[in-house]
Design an enzyme around this catalytic site. Sequence first.
Site, mmCIF file in Angstrom:
data_model
loop_
_atom_site.group_PDB
_atom_site.id
_atom_site.type_symbol
_atom_site.label_atom_id
_atom_site.label_comp_id
_atom_site.label_asym_id
_atom_site.label_seq_id
_atom_site.Cartn_x
_atom_site.Cartn_y
_atom_site.Cartn_z
ATOM 1 N N GLY A 46 0.872 -1.164 0.000
ATOM 2 C CA GLY A 46 0.000 0.000 0.000
ATOM 3 C C GLY A 46 0.905 1.210 0.000
ATOM 4 C CD GLU A 47 2.732 5.747 -0.317
ATOM 5 O OE1 GLU A 47 2.593 5.220 -1.437
ATOM 6 O OE2 GLU A 47 3.817 6.195 0.102
ATOM 7 C CB SER A 48 5.419 2.610 3.873
ATOM 8 O OG SER A 48 6.115 3.573 3.127
ATOM 9 C CB CYS A 78 5.134 -3.955 -1.435
ATOM 10 S SG CYS A 78 5.580 -2.699 -2.630
ATOM 11 N NE ARG A 105 8.524 5.203 0.927
ATOM 12 C CZ ARG A 105 7.745 6.268 1.104
ATOM 13 N NH1 ARG A 105 8.182 7.312 1.778
ATOM 14 N NH2 ARG A 105 6.533 6.287 0.582
ATOM 15 C CB ILE A 133 2.936 -2.131 -7.503
ATOM 16 C CG1 ILE A 133 2.295 -3.330 -8.234
ATOM 17 C CG2 ILE A 133 2.151 -0.849 -7.773
ATOM 18 C CD1 ILE A 133 0.926 -3.713 -7.712
ATOM 19 N NE ARG A 134 3.015 3.881 -6.552
ATOM 20 C CZ ARG A 134 1.928 3.320 -7.098
ATOM 21 N NH1 ARG A 134 1.849 3.144 -8.404
ATOM 22 N NH2 ARG A 134 0.942 2.960 -6.347
ATOM 23 C CG HIS A 169 2.108 -6.180 -4.353
ATOM 24 N ND1 HIS A 169 1.148 -5.701 -3.487
ATOM 25 C CD2 HIS A 169 2.926 -5.132 -4.624
ATOM 26 C CE1 HIS A 169 1.362 -4.419 -3.252
ATOM 27 N NE2 HIS A 169 2.424 -4.042 -3.925
ATOM 28 C CD GLU A 171 -0.572 -8.684 -2.342
ATOM 29 O OE1 GLU A 171 0.552 -9.212 -2.243
ATOM 30 O OE2 GLU A 171 -0.715 -7.461 -2.525
#
Length: 188
Positions: A46-48, A78, A105, A133-134, A169, A171
């Site tokens: 997600g976004e840490s 991630c 990051r 993803i990023r 990821h 999942e």
Amino acid sequence: MKVGVLALQGAVAEHRSMLEKLGATAVAVKKVEDLLDLDGLIIPGGESTTISKLMHKYDLMEAVRRFGHAGKPILGTCAGAILLAKEIQGQAEHHLGLMEIKVERNAFGRQKDSFEALLPIAHVGADYPAVFIRAPYIVEVSDRGDVLAKYEDKIVAARVDHYLACAFHPELTEDTRLHKYFLDMIKK
Ligand code: GLN
């Protein structure tokens, strides 16, 4: 076996369905009480920075630290790997700071914002479909730990003690092998 998925932001449902496919009970963790009697925890991508803020808000930062210090296995994927790391490149503060890895990051640059690669992962197997993803990468792993996978010379999966981190990821495909490895860590 009961495994929690931190459910504040990010790819929660997909992790839960992976766990259930493997026969574990998946629990969405939104508050401190949800951690009670769990055997392990997954911190999703997600976004840490967002997940970190929400963890502070719901008192989960300290509670998850205690969970880790009690020896319970944690998988960070991630953003989850960034949250677990003891050190984040270019940043003075860590988040949980539980796992002796250093991460950077958004490490793969703009032209490679998201991509998929088939990687061999130690203890997991060959041709694992890793979706980035990023993604961050792992700059360093403590001497006590193991590098499990690399992509173009960058470490993208590692284990230190009862902590497992991957930059991709696991999942997002149908491949359950990495989650299976995590469940095996919990069993031992
Ligand atoms: N770039 C995100 C971060 O720094 C991680 C991206 C992800 O989890 N897919 O938190």
